[in-house]
Design a protein around this motif. Structure first.
Motif, PDB file in Angstrom:
ATOM      1  N   TRP A  79       0.804  -1.218   0.000  1.00 56.67           N
ATOM      2  CA  TRP A  79       0.000   0.000   0.000  1.00 56.67           C
ATOM      3  C   TRP A  79       0.839   1.272   0.000  1.00 56.67           C
ATOM      4  O   TRP A  79       0.606   2.182  -0.801  1.00 56.67           O
ATOM      5  N   ASP A  80       1.811   1.369   0.906  1.00 57.17           N
ATOM      6  CA  ASP A  80       2.584   2.606   0.999  1.00 57.17           C
ATOM      7  C   ASP A  80       3.401   2.844  -0.269  1.00 57.17           C
ATOM      8  O   ASP A  80       3.461   3.963  -0.790  1.00 57.17           O
ATOM      9  N   THR A  81       4.040   1.782  -0.757  1.00 58.56           N
ATOM     10  CA  THR A  81       4.833   1.917  -1.981  1.00 58.56           C
ATOM     11  C   THR A  81       3.950   2.313  -3.154  1.00 58.56           C
ATOM     12  O   THR A  81       4.300   3.193  -3.946  1.00 58.56           O
ATOM     13  N   SER A  82       2.803   1.679  -3.280  1.00 58.39           N
ATOM     14  CA  SER A  82       1.889   1.989  -4.377  1.00 58.39           C
ATOM     15  C   SER A  82       1.439   3.438  -4.319  1.00 58.39           C
ATOM     16  O   SER A  82       1.416   4.134  -5.339  1.00 58.39           O
ATOM     17  N   TRP A  83       1.068   3.905  -3.119  1.00 56.00           N
ATOM     18  CA  TRP A  83       0.589   5.291  -2.987  1.00 56.00           C
ATOM     19  C   TRP A  83       1.693   6.283  -3.372  1.00 56.00           C
ATOM     20  O   TRP A  83       1.454   7.237  -4.122  1.00 56.00           O
ATOM     21  N   THR A  84       2.902   6.049  -2.876  1.00 54.14           N
ATOM     22  CA  THR A  84       4.016   6.958  -3.167  1.00 54.14           C
ATOM     23  C   THR A  84       4.331   6.984  -4.651  1.00 54.14           C
ATOM     24  O   THR A  84       4.512   8.057  -5.246  1.00 54.14           O
ATOM     25  N   ARG A  85       4.386   5.810  -5.278  1.00 53.82           N
ATOM     26  CA  ARG A  85       4.712   5.752  -6.706  1.00 53.82           C
ATOM     27  C   ARG A  85       3.595   6.383  -7.544  1.00 53.82           C
ATOM     28  O   ARG A  85       3.856   7.053  -8.540  1.00 53.82           O
ATOM     29  N   THR A  86       2.356   6.155  -7.156  1.00 54.46           N
ATOM     30  CA  THR A  86       1.236   6.748  -7.896  1.00 54.46           C
ATOM     31  C   THR A  86       1.294   8.266  -7.824  1.00 54.46           C
ATOM     32  O   THR A  86       1.109   8.961  -8.832  1.00 54.46           O
ATOM     33  N   ARG A  87       1.528   8.791  -6.658  1.00 51.83           N
ATOM     34  CA  ARG A  87       1.676  10.248  -6.501  1.00 51.83           C
ATOM     35  C   ARG A  87       2.836  10.760  -7.357  1.00 51.83           C
ATOM     36  O   ARG A  87       2.719  11.796  -8.029  1.00 51.83           O
ATOM     37  N   ASP A  88       3.956  10.039  -7.345  1.00 53.19           N
ATOM     38  CA  ASP A  88       5.114  10.455  -8.145  1.00 53.19           C
ATOM     39  C   ASP A  88       4.762  10.514  -9.631  1.00 53.19           C
ATOM     40  O   ASP A  88       5.162  11.456 -10.334  1.00 53.19           O
ATOM     41  N   HIS A  89       4.037   9.518 -10.119  1.00 55.66           N
ATOM     42  CA  HIS A  89       3.679   9.504 -11.539  1.00 55.66           C
ATOM     43  C   HIS A  89       2.744  10.673 -11.878  1.00 55.66           C
ATOM     44  O   HIS A  89       2.863  11.270 -12.961  1.00 55.66           O
ATOM     45  N   ALA A  90       1.822  10.999 -10.974  1.00 56.81           N
ATOM     46  CA  ALA A  90       0.952  12.153 -11.215  1.00 56.81           C
ATOM     47  C   ALA A  90       1.772  13.435 -11.321  1.00 56.81           C
ATOM     48  O   ALA A  90       1.554  14.261 -12.215  1.00 56.81           O
ATOM     49  N   LEU A  91       2.750  13.605 -10.434  1.00 56.63           N
ATOM     50  CA  LEU A  91       3.595  14.799 -10.463  1.00 56.63           C
ATOM     51  C   LEU A  91       4.469  14.835 -11.715  1.00 56.63           C
ATOM     52  O   LEU A  91       4.647  15.889 -12.333  1.00 56.63           O
ATOM     53  N   GLN A  92       5.018  13.678 -12.091  1.00 57.47           N
ATOM     54  CA  GLN A  92       5.872  13.640 -13.278  1.00 57.47           C
ATOM     55  C   GLN A  92       5.083  13.981 -14.535  1.00 57.47           C
ATOM     56  O   GLN A  92       5.581  14.670 -15.434  1.00 57.47           O
ATOM     57  N   ALA A  93       3.831  13.519 -14.609  1.00 58.75           N
ATOM     58  CA  ALA A  93       3.002  13.843 -15.761  1.00 58.75           C
ATOM     59  C   ALA A  93       2.655  15.326 -15.775  1.00 58.75           C
ATOM     60  O   ALA A  93       2.651  15.962 -16.840  1.00 58.75           O
ATOM     61  N   PHE A  94       2.354  15.886 -14.619  1.00 55.62           N
ATOM     62  CA  PHE A  94       2.054  17.315 -14.559  1.00 55.62           C
ATOM     63  C   PHE A  94       3.252  18.134 -15.027  1.00 55.62           C
ATOM     64  O   PHE A  94       3.114  19.058 -15.836  1.00 55.62           O
ATOM     65  N   ALA A  95       4.429  17.813 -14.517  1.00 55.20           N
ATOM     66  CA  ALA A  95       5.627  18.586 -14.854  1.00 55.20           C
ATOM     67  C   ALA A  95       6.084  18.345 -16.283  1.00 55.20           C
ATOM     68  O   ALA A  95       6.655  19.224 -16.916  1.00 55.20           O
ATOM     69  N   GLY A  96       5.831  17.141 -16.809  1.00 52.64           N
ATOM     70  CA  GLY A  96       6.378  16.782 -18.109  1.00 52.64           C
ATOM     71  C   GLY A  96       5.463  17.028 -19.288  1.00 52.64           C
ATOM     72  O   GLY A  96       5.847  16.756 -20.430  1.00 52.64           O
ATOM     73  N   THR A  97       4.256  17.541 -19.048  1.00 52.01           N
ATOM     74  CA  THR A  97       3.310  17.770 -20.140  1.00 52.01           C
ATOM     75  C   THR A  97       3.337  19.223 -20.574  1.00 52.01           C
ATOM     76  O   THR A  97       3.111  20.123 -19.756  1.00 52.01           O
ATOM     77  N   TYR A  98       3.635  19.463 -21.841  1.00 54.19           N
ATOM     78  CA  TYR A  98       3.473  20.812 -22.386  1.00 54.19           C
ATOM     79  C   TYR A  98       1.970  20.991 -22.626  1.00 54.19           C
ATOM     80  O   TYR A  98       1.400  20.402 -23.530  1.00 54.19           O
ATOM     81  N   SER A  99       1.367  21.813 -21.813  1.00 54.71           N
ATOM     82  CA  SER A  99      -0.088  21.800 -21.705  1.00 54.71           C
ATOM     83  C   SER A  99      -0.735  22.845 -22.611  1.00 54.71           C
ATOM     84  O   SER A  99      -0.442  24.035 -22.523  1.00 54.71           O
ATOM     85  N   LEU A 100      -1.663  22.381 -23.440  1.00 58.04           N
ATOM     86  CA  LEU A 100      -2.505  23.280 -24.223  1.00 58.04           C
ATOM     87  C   LEU A 100      -3.875  23.458 -23.576  1.00 58.04           C
ATOM     88  O   LEU A 100      -4.683  24.260 -24.042  1.00 58.04           O
ATOM     89  N   SER A 101      -4.130  22.696 -22.519  1.00 59.03           N
ATOM     90  CA  SER A 101      -5.358  22.837 -21.739  1.00 59.03           C
ATOM     91  C   SER A 101      -5.173  22.039 -20.461  1.00 59.03           C
ATOM     92  O   SER A 101      -4.401  21.068 -20.426  1.00 59.03           O
ATOM     93  N   LEU A 102      -5.905  22.412 -19.411  1.00 56.47           N
ATOM     94  CA  LEU A 102      -5.839  21.652 -18.175  1.00 56.47           C
ATOM     95  C   LEU A 102      -6.432  20.259 -18.381  1.00 56.47           C
ATOM     96  O   LEU A 102      -6.026  19.298 -17.732  1.00 56.47           O
ATOM     97  N   GLN A 103      -7.393  20.127 -19.299  1.00 57.40           N
ATOM     98  CA  GLN A 103      -7.936  18.801 -19.610  1.00 57.40           C
ATOM     99  C   GLN A 103      -6.844  17.870 -20.119  1.00 57.40           C
ATOM    100  O   GLN A 103      -6.794  16.687 -19.754  1.00 57.40           O
ATOM    101  N   GLN A 104      -5.983  18.387 -20.978  1.00 58.42           N
ATOM    102  CA  GLN A 104      -4.890  17.577 -21.513  1.00 58.42           C
ATOM    103  C   GLN A 104      -3.960  17.126 -20.390  1.00 58.42           C
ATOM    104  O   GLN A 104      -3.534  15.960 -20.348  1.00 58.42           O
TER     105      GLN A 104
END
Length: 319
Positions: free
Chosen positions: A219-244
């Motif tokens: 559980w703890d590992t899964s939660w931490t990794r999931t949060r990390d992936h959400a942050l990496q996607a936010f930082a790594g997406t050149y965004s043309l919309s918040l939906q994207q």
């Protein structure tokens, strides 16, 4: 004169009232668990809400409490389990509680456990220290507004675990645009080709796991990794919309975390507007912004693994 409050009548007289869905329990039991490992202490800070349902018709109809486990007992169970079992993770602790109530109380058929976990960071010990003295690691500071959440549901045979977070505030100071949108006579928003993108993430993700015969996720590992992936996607997406950006966050979690079947995201757009500094004879080259807290755009969507039916409710305040 017509009586608008009279119960509807038919051939058999007034329609009887029927007890429908019901539950009871103890809400928001705060429990802090400290594990002392020599000079290093570990802290878990949870807010636990338990709801129980089952054979409760008698207490509603006649006030007979035979099948009612007092909510004070529910509270005491939370504290006792924290001592007896420790708290390795919010999910694991919730599983223990839900199983206990369903399997030890025959009238209880379903237990729902909601847990908020509050994160703490260590405060570094002041220096200098006498030579050979181990660094004390028992002081903590509460971390921001981010809260870890989980909900565990058990019906005696199957589990449903939905975890997530609220209050995760993130910001990109560039690599965000918004243009080409529909315009009508009431549209005043100027197109933006370099803007601040900021949001406060509320997210829930549902696990594939539902059967005791299968190994439970870490559980703890899964939660931490999931949060990390959400942050990496936010930082790594050149965004043309918040939906994207939202879709990129959910898709990355699905692609990288096989234990997760479904992700629900709610992203309020924390608007930052450029301040007009021309009246003061100053240029504003994307440097000074006015932050508007309301009204705000609210972008929400669910991303699921192919072939999976979404089950997380739209209202993330009640996962």
């Amino acid at each position: 004169m017509t009586d608008n409050h009279r119960a509807p009548t038919g051939p058999a007289g007034p329609a009887p009232a029927v007890l429908a869905q019901n539950q009871y329990g103890k809400a928001e039991t705060r429990v802090v668990r400290i594990t002392r490992d020599g000079a290093t202490h570990h802290l878990k800070d949870l807010n636990v809400s338990v709801a129980l349902s089952g054979e409760m018709a008698e207490v509603h109809h006649h006030g007979r409490n035979t099948n009612v486990l007092p909510t004070d007992t529910v509270k005491n169970t939370v504290y006792a389990f924290a001592k007896e079992h420790g708290i390795a993770s919010a999910e694991g602790f919730g599983l223990l509680l839900a199983r206990h109530f369903v399997t030890t109380q025959e009238p209880i058929h379903r237990a729902r456990v909601r847990i908020e976990e509050y994160a703490w960071d260590r405060i570094e010990a002041p220096a200098p220290r006498p030579a050979g003295t181990p660094e004390p690691r028992h002081s903590f500071v509460r971390r921001g507004q981010e809260t870890r959440v989980t909900q565990i549901t058990y019906d005696g045979a199957r589990w449903e675990v939905v975890s997530g977070l609220t209050g995760l505030v993130v910001l990109n100071s560039t690599h965000s645009e918004f243009w080409g949108y529909t315009k009508d006579p009431y549209t005043t928003l100027p197109e933006a080709y370099d803007r601040i993108l900021a949001t406060e993430v509320s997210a829930r993700w549902r696990f594939h796991w539902s059967d005791d015969a299968e190994p439970a996720p870490a559980w703890d590992t899964s939660w931490t990794r999931t949060r990390d992936h959400a942050l990496q996607a936010f930082a790594g997406t050149y965004s043309l919309s918040l939906q994207q950006t939202l879709y990129a966050m959910g898709a990355r979690i699905i692609e990288h975390r096989p234990e997760i079947a479904e992700v629900r995201l709610s992203l309020p757009n924390k608007h930052h507007f450029l301040v007009d500094l021309e009246p003061f004879g100053l240029d504003n080259d994307n440097e000074v912004y006015r932050v508007a807290d309301r009204p705000y755009g609210l972008i929400e969507a669910t991303v699921v693994r192919d072939g999976v039916e979404p089950r997380i409710p739209v209202d993330l305040s009640h996962p």
